[in-house]
Structure formats: C-alpha cells, structure tokens
Enzyme design. Structure first.
Site, PDB file in Angstrom:
ATOM      1  N   HIS A  43      -2.696 -17.191   4.513  1.00  0.00           N
ATOM      2  CA  HIS A  43      -1.543 -18.047   4.833  1.00  0.00           C
ATOM      3  C   HIS A  43      -1.234 -18.004   6.320  1.00  0.00           C
ATOM      4  CE1 HIS A  43       0.042 -14.032   3.839  1.00  0.00           C
ATOM      5  NE2 HIS A  43       0.997 -14.278   4.726  1.00  0.00           N
ATOM      6  N   ARG A  87     -30.985 -13.260 -22.878  1.00  0.00           N
ATOM      7  CA  ARG A  87     -30.716 -12.197 -21.894  1.00  0.00           C
ATOM      8  C   ARG A  87     -31.995 -11.412 -21.614  1.00  0.00           C
ATOM      9  NH1 ARG A  87     -28.145  -6.865 -24.736  1.00  0.00           N
ATOM     10  NH2 ARG A  87     -28.997  -7.227 -26.801  1.00  0.00           N
ATOM     11  N   HIS A  91       8.342 -16.223   6.793  1.00  0.00           N
ATOM     12  CA  HIS A  91       7.052 -16.148   6.105  1.00  0.00           C
ATOM     13  C   HIS A  91       6.377 -17.510   6.004  1.00  0.00           C
ATOM     14  CE1 HIS A  91       3.984 -15.462   3.016  1.00  0.00           C
ATOM     15  NE2 HIS A  91       4.409 -16.608   2.544  1.00  0.00           N
ATOM     16  N   GLU A 109     -15.262  -6.685 -12.480  1.00  0.00           N
ATOM     17  CA  GLU A 109     -15.875  -8.018 -12.483  1.00  0.00           C
ATOM     18  C   GLU A 109     -15.401  -8.862 -11.298  1.00  0.00           C
ATOM     19  OE1 GLU A 109     -14.147  -6.722 -15.044  1.00  0.00           O
ATOM     20  OE2 GLU A 109     -15.748  -6.183 -16.435  1.00  0.00           O
TER      21      GLU A 109
HETATM   22  C1  LIG Z   1      -3.355 -14.888  -5.493  1.00  0.00           C
HETATM   23  C2  LIG Z   1      -2.181 -15.448  -4.769  1.00  0.00           C
HETATM   24  N1  LIG Z   1      -0.958 -15.349  -5.315  1.00  0.00           N
HETATM   25  C3  LIG Z   1       0.110 -15.872  -4.695  1.00  0.00           C
HETATM   26  C4  LIG Z   1      -0.023 -16.517  -3.511  1.00  0.00           C
HETATM   27  C5  LIG Z   1       1.174 -17.159  -2.841  1.00  0.00           C
HETATM   28  N2  LIG Z   1       1.557 -16.354  -1.653  1.00  0.00           N
HETATM   29  C6  LIG Z   1       1.156 -16.680  -0.436  1.00  0.00           C
HETATM   30  S1  LIG Z   1       1.634 -15.589   0.720  1.00  0.00           S
HETATM   31  C7  LIG Z   1       2.449 -14.661  -0.435  1.00  0.00           C
HETATM   32  C8  LIG Z   1       3.169 -13.425  -0.023  1.00  0.00           C
HETATM   33  C9  LIG Z   1       2.284 -12.552   0.738  1.00  0.00           C
HETATM   34  O1  LIG Z   1       2.980 -11.494   1.269  1.00  0.00           O
HETATM   35  P1  LIG Z   1       2.348 -10.756   2.514  1.00  0.00           P
HETATM   36  O2  LIG Z   1       0.911 -10.587   2.310  1.00  0.00           O
HETATM   37  O3  LIG Z   1       3.151  -9.551   2.741  1.00  0.00           O
HETATM   38  O4  LIG Z   1       2.505 -11.790   3.673  1.00  0.00           O
HETATM   39  P2  LIG Z   1       3.648 -11.869   4.774  1.00  0.00           P
HETATM   40  O5  LIG Z   1       4.855 -12.433   4.110  1.00  0.00           O
HETATM   41  O6  LIG Z   1       3.881 -10.509   5.273  1.00  0.00           O
HETATM   42  O7  LIG Z   1       3.076 -12.798   5.773  1.00  0.00           O
HETATM   43  C10 LIG Z   1       2.311 -15.212  -1.683  1.00  0.00           C
HETATM   44  C11 LIG Z   1       2.920 -14.644  -2.911  1.00  0.00           C
HETATM   45  C12 LIG Z   1      -1.323 -16.601  -2.963  1.00  0.00           C
HETATM   46  N3  LIG Z   1      -1.567 -17.214  -1.806  1.00  0.00           N
HETATM   47  N4  LIG Z   1      -2.361 -16.026  -3.596  1.00  0.00           N
END
Ligand SMILES: Cc1ncc(C[n+]2csc(CCOP(=O)(O)OP(=O)(O)O)c2C)c(N)n1
Ligand SMILES: [Mg+2]
Length: 668
Positions: A78, A362, A269, A416
């Site tokens: 993200h 298999r 965030h 897995e």
């Molecule tokens: C598998 C998955 N679940 C949920 C999300 C949605 N999501 C994106 S960022 C986040 C929180 C992440 O927290 P952190 O890694 O601490 O990031 P920060 O807020 O510190 O940037 C979530 C729940 C995702 N991208 N992937």
C-alpha cells in the site's frame, strides 16, 4: 536514466534527510493529486529507504534486469508511493515525474499497488499483505541455490524487504519466517515498519505479539533501531549483512512522519493529508518547493546513487564474460529448458502407450518427472510435507538444507501458502523452474499466492494430488469439490486434469512450456487405465480437449469428462452403444483454458451438435459453459464422505450406469 539527470549538477552538500524529505513530499503530493493512496507509510519509512538505497542497494536503473542485482520488495505494497518516488529519484527511464502525477490513474505505471511487469524494477507484485515477505523468501533461496551452482563470482546479492505490521500479522508470514530461519537464508534482510499503527488504529487493538522474539524463535538475527536515526539504520544493515542468518531490523517509526498534526495517527494510513496539513508538513520539514518539484541538487544526489549500482553491474559483467560458467548461467537465467526434456517426454509417451501402463496420475507424474529431472537441472521440486503422497521427488534429487543449497528438492514443511509464495519468488528471481505439491483440497491454503502466480504470469507448477472423492477414506475434509471451479475461475492459470499416464506427460510438457503462466496439475490417487489407442507425436492435450472416442455412426450424444472420470465416460459410451445402440462420443478435456483458446473450427466438431453430458467428480459450477442448456451433469452436488473410493463413486452416482441413464433421459 532520465535525460534530466545529465543536466543536473551538485549545488551544495545534500543531506540524507533532504533526500528522504523528497520521498515524503512526492508521496504526499501524489496521493493528494490522485485523491487516493497511502501517504503514511512512505513518509514513515522514507529515512530507512534513503539509507538503504543511498548506501547499500546495488541496482542499476539503466539495466533493471541485471541478474546479480539486489532485490527490493515492498511487502507493505500500500506504500507504493515509496517505490515510485524512489524510482523517479533514482532515474528509472519509465518513471518520469509525470507518472507520479498520474498516480493510480488508468494506464499509468504508478498502479495502486506495485505490480510486477508494470514498471521497471518492480520485482514482485505486492498489496495482499504478507505476500511480499514470503515471496522474498523464495528469492533469497533462489539466490543461494544459484550461487551454489555458479559460484559467488556470479551470484552474490541481497534481498531487502520492507514489511509492515500487516505483513507480520498475516499467517503466511509465519510460514515464510519459519522456512527462511530454518534454511538460514542469510541474504534476506527485512525491515519492519514498526509504527504500531494499522488501519483501525493502534496495533494494540489486536496484537500483543513480541515480534523480535518471534523472529528470534525462528532462527533470525534480530535488531531494533529508531527508524529515523539514519546512522543506527546503517549500522544495523551492516550487521545484518554480516549475519549467517536472515535478519530482521525492527525500525521504530512514526507513520506519516513530518506531518505536524496527523503524524503518528492512522489517519495518514490511507487518505490524502489535505491541503492544510500538506502545507504545514512542508513548513515542518523545511521543504519550500512546489508540488512535484525536487530541487536539482537533491535530484542529482539521488541520481548519483545509481552510479554505484552501475559500477557493480559493469564489474559483474566482466566476471561473467570471463567465466567458464557463462553459457550455463545465461541459459539458466533465461529459463531455457533443453530440448532433451521434451524429447524424453515424447519417448516416455510412446513407451507407455505401447505398454498400456495403468497407474494413478500422481504416479504417472512422478514417472514423467523422472524423465524431466534427468534431462534438466533447472527444475526445483518440493512439497508441503506430502512428498510421498504427491510423488514429487525423483531419483538423485538432493534436498536443500541449511547451508547446503546445491540440492534441488525443498521440504517446504506444512506450509502450503508459504510454499506457493516461495515458488513465486524462485520463479521471479530466475534460474529455476519451481514445482511443488500438496493435496488439491489445500489449494485453499495456497490460494493467495497462487493468485499472484497468475497475476504475475510466472511459470510456477502446482502438483495437486488426491484430486476428488477418489482419494477415498480420508473423507470430505480432504476431498476437493469446489476447488476446480475456483482454480478455473482464476485468470491466466492453466488447470490440467489428465486422464491417464499419457495425458499426464502431455500436461507436464505444456506446463513446462508455459513460460508466462502458472499451471496446476490435478492428479488422482487411484490407478487409471491408459486410454490412448495409438501413440502420436502430437501432444493431444495441447488443444485442451479432443475426441478420444468417436462412434462409427453420427453422434447421438457426447460425453465430456476429465481425469479419472474419462474412464467412466468410456465405459458409459460402450454400454450405450452395445445395450442401447446409441452412438456416443467421448471427449477428454484435460484443460478448459487451452480449449477455450482454440478457434471455433476446432472447438465445434469436438463438442459436436448432439446433447452433451459432463462427467466430473466435482462441483458443477462452470460446466454449463460446455454442456449448454440441453445438457446434463454427472458429478458432485455436495461434500464427499469417508469410505473406500469405489463405494463413494457408487454412493454419489458417478458410474457408467448413471452416465448412461443420464444420456437415455436426455435423448430418448
Ligand atoms: C491480505 C490483506 N488484507 C487486508 C488488506 C487491507 N489493508 C491494507 S493496508 C492494511 C493495514 C496494514 O497495516 P500496516 O502494515 O501496519 O501498515 P501501515 O498502516 O503502518 O502503513 C490493511 C488491513 C490487504 N492489503 N491485504
Ligand atoms: Mg503499521
């Protein structure tokens, strides 16, 4: 390199803090302009990333695919603006400032989350939390394996990961960390963005985990630093590089660092900071420049960094040119399988048509792998603790062990998801063709990473055995029902369900040839007869489906089946003809996806115009595509049961008699 770089001259000494602030400003400006994205993480990790890139990482933006480059994985995907800002600052050709201004817009390189193949230098797709760190384990393993084969002269690089709280909370990280610690993947260095914040608020809402202790317990080298103390970060990286184990550097950071009012809050965030807070941040960090403006001296300093990577790359190229291993190394990295593999598979098919070999698919897969693995050393096998059920190991395959990476078989453990992600990393790294086994039912557990294999177009081969109620006594917990539909619904994934030893060899060939697509080989536990009448050089499975049995007379009905149910369809056809005089064709359809890719001229005569019945011991979902409105389906309508396989087939009415009855009902 961007042409702009050449025109730049250093004006004054630029501090790493200034360099980091460039990342902060670009991240907040891009997110603001897009009105979408995540500024907090790039701002919080800007200092760590600056130290890592300015002092350590060897990459060369002018040769982004150079094989011995360090790998950088932004597991906290993200925070994609961190990566895009870095790429602009470092001077990647495809990342001019305009791309940052088009962050998250259709057709831009700056996709919402980093996507492999979408912009240069993105080593893997991240965003689904936990995938990046787990994929990186595969990269770090591939690095050690390639080094064991070709020597440190040609292979000697680090894999660096930035992971957040989310990545470490995800279950897959447990599998990956355990595996990396066990295998002593010393070239793996993970930075944990320890900001104690995730989306809902402080991480104390949902975790009390002592992460450093967790990593230590898994055999990692662990350090904790203030992520805004650049010297401390640098010292930690140096120590991590010296360690004989994978390293965690827990970096205590402030999310949205620099934003005077919102820094430290979950509000940074995943939302733009807003004009007022951005202005206040500029003031706070002393960044007196317009949006998207990076002053020449700072940009010049960033671009100079690329010189270090370039020098390393040029020195490496000289070593490669002088190396007696050059050809072997280049061929491995290109992923070229020798012709001998395909010749061996051709001979294998001929032999087993003649012998009419009756084995479980298999077992057929194991036998085909024996031929494949003898003809190439690019394949790297493994299983999630089901080696002797999946039949994934072949003669002479040594296991990979801590400090011994010369082998080619990975005991992935009961992991897995971690296995699938590691295979993605091995494939992305280059030098190997990974395959790994588990029961088909546990595709559920591997799913997150399997999806990324498909999204990234990687040649990863999943060997998934025990593919139906045919596994028998283990019962409904182990009997896949909906899994084929789930896998077939996944774009860019070939799902092969071969009917006999010949199709199994054909499907293996197709999987190996699918350089930009993962494959799943769906294989039976129970024995299946060889169904071909004669050997042909043509790989009949390559068109996805073909007529295995054509009646002498005009077809009255067409039975379409896959895998273990093709045998049932053939028996039903014989019964329909001899007992009822109904001309019946049987189509074997080992791969829907490849059949779909054929043109109508091929598909039409295979499917025929007579009513169609599909036979598959799995869920119906999707089959209506092939049987149409007037067709019928013989398969499963719910979960299986625990009993010997023949009893289950009778119990669930997947028998030649049931298929014949369905045909009679349709056409009489
Ligand atoms: C598998 C998955 N679940 C949920 C999300 C949605 N999501 C994106 S960022 C986040 C929180 C992440 O927290 P952190 O890694 O601490 O990031 P920060 O807020 O510190 O940037 C979530 C729940 C995702 N991208 N992937
Ligand atoms: Mg966090």
């Amino acid at each position: 390199m961007n042409s702009q770089a050449a025109a730049l001259k250093p004006v004054a000494a630029v501090s790493e803090r200034d360099m980091a602030n460039a990342i902060r400003a670009l991240a907040m400006d891009s997110v603001q302009k897009a009105n979408s994205g995540h500024p907090g993480m790039p701002m919080g990790m800007a200092d760590v990333a600056t130290v890592l890139f300015s002092r350590f990482i060897n990459i060369d933006p002018s040769a982004p695919h150079w094989p011995d480059r360090d790998r950088f994985v932004l597991s906290a995907g993200h925070g994609s603006m961190l990566q895009y800002a870095l790429h602009y600052l470092l001077g990647f050709d495809d990342m001019p400032i305009e791309e940052l201004q088009r962050f998250r817009q259709l057709g831009s390189r700056t996709a919402g989350h980093p996507e492999y193949g979408h912009a240069l230098g993105i080593e893997t797709t991240t965003g689904p939390l936990g995938q990046g760190i787990s994929t990186a384990v595969g990269m770090a393993l591939a690095e050690r394996m390639l080094a064991a084969r070709h020597g440190a002269d040609l292979v000697d690089h680090f894999t660096y990961v930035i992971a957040g709280d989310g990545c470490l909370q995800e279950g897959i990280s447990h599998e990956a960390i355990d595996l990396a610690g066990h295998l002593k993947l010393s070239r793996l260095i993970v930075f944990w963005d320890d900001n104690a914040i995730s989306i809902d608020g402080p991480t104390s809402l949902s975790t009390s985990m002592d992460q450093p202790a967790r990593f230590k317990a898994a055999g990692w080298h662990v350090q904790s630093v203030d992520g805004h103390d650049m010297e401390a970060v640098a010292a930690a990286i140096e120590a991590a590089q010296q360690s004989d184990r994978p390293s965690l550097i827990a970096c205590r950071t402030v999310i949205g660092k620099g934003a005077p009012n919102l820094g430290g809050s979950e509000k940074t965030h995943g939302a733009p900071l807003g004009d007022a807070e951005i202005a206040a941040t500029r003031e706070n960090i002393g960044w007196a420049y317009a949006p998207f403006e990076v002053p020449d001296d700072i940009l010049f300093t960033w671009r100079e960094i690329a010189g270090r990577g370039q020098a390393a790359r040029l020195a490496w190229e000289q070593r490669l040119a002088a190396s007696p291993r050059r050809e072997a190394f280049e061929s491995a990295v290109a992923g070229n399988l020798p012709d001998a593999v395909f010749e061996a598979l051709g001979a294998f098919r001929k032999e087993h048509v003649e012998k009419a070999t009756k084995v479980a698919t298999r077992k057929a897969s194991e036998m085909a792998l024996g031929a494949i693995n003898a003809a190439t050393d690019l394949t790297v096998g493994g299983s999630a603790d089901l080696t002797h059920s999946n039949l994934t190991i072949t003669k002479g395959m040594d296991r990979i062990a801590p400090d011994d990476y010369a082998g080619r078989y990975v005991h992935y453990g009961i992991r897995e998801h971690g296995m699938a992600a590691a295979m993605n990393g091995i494939a992305l790294h280059g030098g190997f063709v990974p395959y790994g086994g588990t029961f088909l039912c546990f595709a559920d557990y591997a799913r997150g990473a399997m999806r990324l294999s498909a999204l990234m177009g990687q040649r990863v081969i999943y060997v998934m055995t025990h593919d139906s109620i045919g596994l028998g006594e283990d019962g409904p917990t182990h009997q896949p029902i909906e899994h084929l539909a789930m896998l077939r619904a996944t774009p860019n994934l070939n799902v092969f369900r071969p009917a006999d030893i010949i199709e199994t060899a054909e499907c293996w060939e197709l999987a190996l040839r699918s350089e930009n697509r993962p494959s799943v080989l769906v294989l039976s536990r129970q024995n299946l007869p060889m169904l071909r009448q004669a050997h042909s050089d043509e790989n009949r499975s390559s068109r996805g489906a073909y007529v295995l049995r054509e009646p002498a007379e005009h077809r009255a009905v067409t039975l379409i089946a896959t895998g273990s149910e093709v045998e049932i369809a053939i028996a039903a056809a014989e019964r329909l003809e001899t007992e009822h005089g109904i001309a019946t064709a049987v189509v074997s359809m080992p791969c829907w996806e490849l059949f779909e890719e054929q043109d109508a001229n091929y598909r039409k005569p295979v499917l025929g115009s007579a009513p169609r019945i599909a036979v598959e011991a799995a869920a119906r979902l999707g089959w209506d595509r092939w049987i149409g409105d007037t067709g019928a389906f013989v398969g499963m309508a719910g979960f299986g049961a625990s009993a010997p396989a023949p009893d289950l087939y009778r119990h669930f009415d997947i028998t030649p008699e049931a298929v014949a009855a369905a045909a009679l009902k349709l056409i009489v």
